[in-house]
Design a protein around this motif. Sequence first.
Motif, PDB file in Angstrom:
ATOM      1  N   ASP A  64       0.795  -1.226   0.000  1.00 23.31           N
ATOM      2  CA  ASP A  64       0.000   0.000   0.000  1.00 23.31           C
ATOM      3  C   ASP A  64       0.829   1.278   0.000  1.00 23.31           C
ATOM      4  O   ASP A  64       0.267   2.369   0.084  1.00 23.31           O
ATOM      5  CB  ASP A  64      -1.003   0.007   1.164  1.00 23.31           C
ATOM      6  CG  ASP A  64      -0.359  -0.173   2.522  1.00 23.31           C
ATOM      7  OD1 ASP A  64       0.865   0.014   2.637  1.00 23.31           O
ATOM      8  OD2 ASP A  64      -1.097  -0.487   3.475  1.00 23.31           O
ATOM      9  N   LYS A  65       2.146   1.166  -0.145  1.00 17.80           N
ATOM     10  CA  LYS A  65       2.950   2.378  -0.349  1.00 17.80           C
ATOM     11  C   LYS A  65       3.015   2.773  -1.825  1.00 17.80           C
ATOM     12  O   LYS A  65       3.557   3.821  -2.159  1.00 17.80           O
ATOM     13  CB  LYS A  65       4.368   2.174   0.193  1.00 17.80           C
ATOM     14  CG  LYS A  65       4.457   2.055   1.723  1.00 17.80           C
ATOM     15  CD  LYS A  65       4.083   3.363   2.401  1.00 17.80           C
ATOM     16  CE  LYS A  65       4.280   3.306   3.906  1.00 17.80           C
ATOM     17  NZ  LYS A  65       5.711   3.366   4.282  1.00 17.80           N
ATOM     18  N   CYS A  71       1.869   5.222 -14.731  1.00 14.77           N
ATOM     19  CA  CYS A  71       2.895   5.808 -13.868  1.00 14.77           C
ATOM     20  C   CYS A  71       2.855   5.122 -12.515  1.00 14.77           C
ATOM     21  O   CYS A  71       1.778   4.994 -11.919  1.00 14.77           O
ATOM     22  CB  CYS A  71       2.660   7.313 -13.694  1.00 14.77           C
ATOM     23  SG  CYS A  71       2.677   8.229 -15.231  1.00 14.77           S
ATOM     24  N   LEU A  72       4.006   4.690 -12.036  1.00 14.22           N
ATOM     25  CA  LEU A  72       4.114   3.967 -10.772  1.00 14.22           C
ATOM     26  C   LEU A  72       5.054   4.732  -9.846  1.00 14.22           C
ATOM     27  O   LEU A  72       6.145   5.134 -10.257  1.00 14.22           O
ATOM     28  CB  LEU A  72       4.672   2.567 -11.008  1.00 14.22           C
ATOM     29  CG  LEU A  72       3.927   1.686 -12.027  1.00 14.22           C
ATOM     30  CD1 LEU A  72       4.775   0.474 -12.392  1.00 14.22           C
ATOM     31  CD2 LEU A  72       2.580   1.256 -11.474  1.00 14.22           C
ATOM     32  N   LEU A  73       4.648   4.929  -8.600  1.00 11.00           N
ATOM     33  CA  LEU A  73       5.474   5.651  -7.629  1.00 11.00           C
ATOM     34  C   LEU A  73       5.548   4.869  -6.326  1.00 11.00           C
ATOM     35  O   LEU A  73       4.510   4.588  -5.707  1.00 11.00           O
ATOM     36  CB  LEU A  73       4.890   7.046  -7.364  1.00 11.00           C
ATOM     37  CG  LEU A  73       5.573   7.866  -6.253  1.00 11.00           C
ATOM     38  CD1 LEU A  73       7.031   8.148  -6.606  1.00 11.00           C
ATOM     39  CD2 LEU A  73       4.815   9.161  -6.001  1.00 11.00           C
ATOM     40  N   ASN A  74       6.752   4.550  -5.910  1.00 12.02           N
ATOM     41  CA  ASN A  74       6.974   3.932  -4.601  1.00 12.02           C
ATOM     42  C   ASN A  74       7.149   5.057  -3.581  1.00 12.02           C
ATOM     43  O   ASN A  74       8.150   5.764  -3.584  1.00 12.02           O
ATOM     44  CB  ASN A  74       8.218   3.051  -4.636  1.00 12.02           C
ATOM     45  CG  ASN A  74       8.489   2.370  -3.299  1.00 12.02           C
ATOM     46  OD1 ASN A  74       7.700   2.485  -2.367  1.00 12.02           O
ATOM     47  ND2 ASN A  74       9.607   1.663  -3.211  1.00 12.02           N
ATOM     48  N   THR A  75       6.179   5.241  -2.696  1.00 10.24           N
ATOM     49  CA  THR A  75       6.263   6.302  -1.689  1.00 10.24           C
ATOM     50  C   THR A  75       6.991   5.860  -0.433  1.00 10.24           C
ATOM     51  O   THR A  75       7.084   6.622   0.533  1.00 10.24           O
ATOM     52  CB  THR A  75       4.858   6.814  -1.309  1.00 10.24           C
ATOM     53  OG1 THR A  75       4.121   5.760  -0.688  1.00 10.24           O
ATOM     54  CG2 THR A  75       4.112   7.323  -2.526  1.00 10.24           C
ATOM     55  N   ASN A  78      12.389   1.222   1.412  1.00  6.82           N
ATOM     56  CA  ASN A  78      12.285  -0.159   0.963  1.00  6.82           C
ATOM     57  C   ASN A  78      11.791  -0.246  -0.473  1.00  6.82           C
ATOM     58  O   ASN A  78      10.930   0.537  -0.898  1.00  6.82           O
ATOM     59  CB  ASN A  78      11.299  -0.928   1.862  1.00  6.82           C
ATOM     60  CG  ASN A  78      11.745  -0.938   3.307  1.00  6.82           C
ATOM     61  OD1 ASN A  78      12.803  -1.468   3.626  1.00  6.82           O
ATOM     62  ND2 ASN A  78      10.951  -0.339   4.181  1.00  6.82           N
ATOM     63  N   PRO A  79      12.290  -1.223  -1.232  1.00  7.28           N
ATOM     64  CA  PRO A  79      11.745  -1.463  -2.580  1.00  7.28           C
ATOM     65  C   PRO A  79      10.346  -2.052  -2.478  1.00  7.28           C
ATOM     66  O   PRO A  79       9.925  -2.526  -1.417  1.00  7.28           O
ATOM     67  CB  PRO A  79      12.736  -2.458  -3.182  1.00  7.28           C
ATOM     68  CG  PRO A  79      13.328  -3.164  -1.999  1.00  7.28           C
ATOM     69  CD  PRO A  79      13.373  -2.145  -0.889  1.00  7.28           C
ATOM     70  N   ILE A  80       9.640  -2.016  -3.582  1.00  6.60           N
ATOM     71  CA  ILE A  80       8.292  -2.567  -3.611  1.00  6.60           C
ATOM     72  C   ILE A  80       8.105  -3.315  -4.920  1.00  6.60           C
ATOM     73  O   ILE A  80       8.565  -2.864  -5.968  1.00  6.60           O
ATOM     74  CB  ILE A  80       7.238  -1.442  -3.449  1.00  6.60           C
ATOM     75  CG1 ILE A  80       5.841  -2.014  -3.203  1.00  6.60           C
ATOM     76  CG2 ILE A  80       7.224  -0.506  -4.643  1.00  6.60           C
ATOM     77  CD1 ILE A  80       4.832  -0.956  -2.791  1.00  6.60           C
ATOM     78  N   ARG A 125       7.330  -5.919 -11.693  1.00  9.57           N
ATOM     79  CA  ARG A 125       8.427  -4.955 -11.657  1.00  9.57           C
ATOM     80  C   ARG A 125       8.708  -4.580 -10.211  1.00  9.57           C
ATOM     81  O   ARG A 125       7.776  -4.467  -9.399  1.00  9.57           O
ATOM     82  CB  ARG A 125       8.059  -3.713 -12.462  1.00  9.57           C
ATOM     83  CG  ARG A 125       9.122  -2.630 -12.430  1.00  9.57           C
ATOM     84  CD  ARG A 125       8.892  -1.585 -13.476  1.00  9.57           C
ATOM     85  NE  ARG A 125       9.977  -0.615 -13.506  1.00  9.57           N
ATOM     86  CZ  ARG A 125      10.154   0.270 -14.465  1.00  9.57           C
ATOM     87  NH1 ARG A 125       9.327   0.311 -15.500  1.00  9.57           N
ATOM     88  NH2 ARG A 125      11.160   1.127 -14.414  1.00  9.57           N
ATOM     89  N   THR A 126       9.967  -4.359  -9.896  1.00  3.69           N
ATOM     90  CA  THR A 126      10.361  -3.903  -8.568  1.00  3.69           C
ATOM     91  C   THR A 126      10.836  -2.457  -8.657  1.00  3.69           C
ATOM     92  O   THR A 126      11.686  -2.120  -9.487  1.00  3.69           O
ATOM     93  CB  THR A 126      11.470  -4.783  -7.987  1.00  3.69           C
ATOM     94  OG1 THR A 126      10.985  -6.117  -7.846  1.00  3.69           O
ATOM     95  CG2 THR A 126      11.898  -4.268  -6.608  1.00  3.69           C
ATOM     96  N   LEU A 127      10.275  -1.618  -7.805  1.00  5.96           N
ATOM     97  CA  LEU A 127      10.641  -0.212  -7.746  1.00  5.96           C
ATOM     98  C   LEU A 127      11.561   0.026  -6.561  1.00  5.96           C
ATOM     99  O   LEU A 127      11.301  -0.436  -5.449  1.00  5.96           O
ATOM    100  CB  LEU A 127       9.408   0.674  -7.599  1.00  5.96           C
ATOM    101  CG  LEU A 127       8.331   0.598  -8.681  1.00  5.96           C
ATOM    102  CD1 LEU A 127       7.235   1.596  -8.382  1.00  5.96           C
ATOM    103  CD2 LEU A 127       8.913   0.837 -10.057  1.00  5.96           C
ATOM    104  N   ALA A 128      12.611   0.771  -6.791  1.00 11.06           N
ATOM    105  CA  ALA A 128      13.502   1.171  -5.710  1.00 11.06           C
ATOM    106  C   ALA A 128      12.798   2.163  -4.796  1.00 11.06           C
ATOM    107  O   ALA A 128      11.760   2.731  -5.152  1.00 11.06           O
ATOM    108  CB  ALA A 128      14.764   1.800  -6.296  1.00 11.06           C
ATOM    109  N   PRO A 129      13.321   2.395  -3.582  1.00 11.35           N
ATOM    110  CA  PRO A 129      12.706   3.388  -2.692  1.00 11.35           C
ATOM    111  C   PRO A 129      12.527   4.737  -3.391  1.00 11.35           C
ATOM    112  O   PRO A 129      13.446   5.244  -4.048  1.00 11.35           O
ATOM    113  CB  PRO A 129      13.703   3.479  -1.537  1.00 11.35           C
ATOM    114  CG  PRO A 129      14.370   2.149  -1.522  1.00 11.35           C
ATOM    115  CD  PRO A 129      14.470   1.726  -2.951  1.00 11.35           C
TER     116      PRO A 129
END
Length: 612
Positions: free
Chosen positions: A558-559, A574-578, A582-584, A597-601
């Motif tokens: 949920d981040k 568009c994807l945003l890791n808030t 931590n990666p998501i 896909r894995t997003l960095a912090p």
Amino acid sequence: MSESFAVSGIHVGEHSFVPEKLTEEFEARGVGALSFLTIRTRETQVEPVYFYEWARWCAAHRVYFMFLYTMQHAPTGKESQFTPEVVAKIREIAGPYFLGDQIGETGTEYGARPRGYGAKMPEGMEDMQSCRDFYVQALGRLVETDRKLGMPYIAPVEATALIRYTFDAGCTLALLEMMPGDPEFLVSLTRGCSYAYGRPLWGTYIAQEWYGGLRHDDFLKRQRMKTAYRYAYLAGSHIVCLESGDEKIESFGSVYENDHPLCREYRDEVAACEARFREHPRLAESPETRVAFVYGNLEAYTGWQGTSVWEQYDRDEWSAGPAEWSWRILEDLRHGRSWQEVENYGESDLSPAPAYGLYDVIPADTPREKLARYEKVIFVGWNTMTPEIWDNLRGYVSDGGHLFLTAAHLNTNTRRDGRYLPIFDGKTAEFLGCDVTGTVRVNAGVKFLAESLCEGVRYPVIPNGTCDPIMAGGVFRAAELALSGAQTAAVWHDDFRCPTGGERPAVTEHAYGRGVVTFQATADYPGAAAVYPLYRTIVRELVTASHRRCPIRVTAGDKLRFAVYRGEREDQICLLNTDFSNPITVKLEAYGKTAVRTLAPAELAWETAVRQ
């Protein structure tokens, strides 16, 4: 302007303002590498020659520009820095690069200041209507001055949800100062109200020197600023401006000069935003939204400051209460459901986001043709119902929409301490399938007896009704109903055994035209402690249902925040890791294809989905 119009830049005049040296400051601060500029004039009388010099410089460097505080901080004895002749000459020189004038934070002044600031709203106001009208008229006087001067756009820079009323006062472009308050709520409201009023452009300001955190050197404050920039891009902001922090920091007892690492870091983020807009243009004017929450008629929730509504401190009924507390539903929606919540259904947990990732917050009087954009329209806080709003809602549902509201939202009373006065004296059966015949105090749980009439919505129904009651929270005011065509989806019940048929309806649904209206029979606002559990359950299910039925489904922690922009043949996601630390991992299902896909912090990323 193209549909993907987007500009970013900085604010000059925050710490110093020397008209004859301003173009030198533009050069020194790198404005020529940006695409937007705010010029804050002060009480100093500016000679027209300098306005024309700045206009020529901005046009030559393709920088869009606006002015700020030209009236509220006008030279002594002057109504404004400008005359119609000067404005006309600036427009002649700069053409489309001159966007107009900004009016600073009037909603904060009239509706959100704590007592110690000195309120501008008079004490002893009669009701919500008189407060709203006083504010709109006060702002309207400034707007009228700018209109007579010939400004291309008239924009509030506003930090509260009262930005909604600036359109009623005649403003034509909303600029949200997004960091003092709840940025996700306020951005959604600025976008939604701009759409409802037919204003295609809107923007965001970031006052980093003062907001985002009280400790300047704190890692998390810096991360908030960067995430705010990335969220503004994701959410559709057309103008992004750093108000302060890049030139100098002088707040909270600290003084950091231009060469300080923090100022350099903030300048780097401004440059990154400009690069983002140039290298990754969005495919559409606005992101897709299918769920809208209603900012009610005469609502005064600010999303930020405000111990008392409309700065009415001396009477208890004006203190923030259940109507305003109802907006915590948006905080809940940012979090996936806990693992033990039995009201969550399906093969995967899609609860942290609505269809296409974002929701809008729209005014209650949004026209029928604008409401048609939304699959679901959900009422939240204060609302004074009118026949005009009622007719728009009827049209929306008849056209195929799904409306959710409570008995509290039918009230026509404009007073905080007034009686409950449902519209049409409660004769609402033609639309709701039931009349409201009165109110009664109830202390009971809930049992759902029937599935929703709206496809894809899954209520916690027990087939034989034999179960523990759920969602009890204490005493509240329930609406007594006389059914006339509505289906009873849930009843108030306090027994393990099956309901016998004589219980009061708690939730009804009525098929109206091609749509459905869902009605929660509570006369207290959803923010009331005993009302909220049921309201929260229904809202979360409606939002999740919209995501389940969407051709683009995103499963993640949920981040994650995401948005979808539609092109001719493909969608830009568009994807945003808030999460700052931590990666998501994101699972994306779109048009029959799946990607992981894995997003960095704090990473902002883009995916493309080709429509079948």
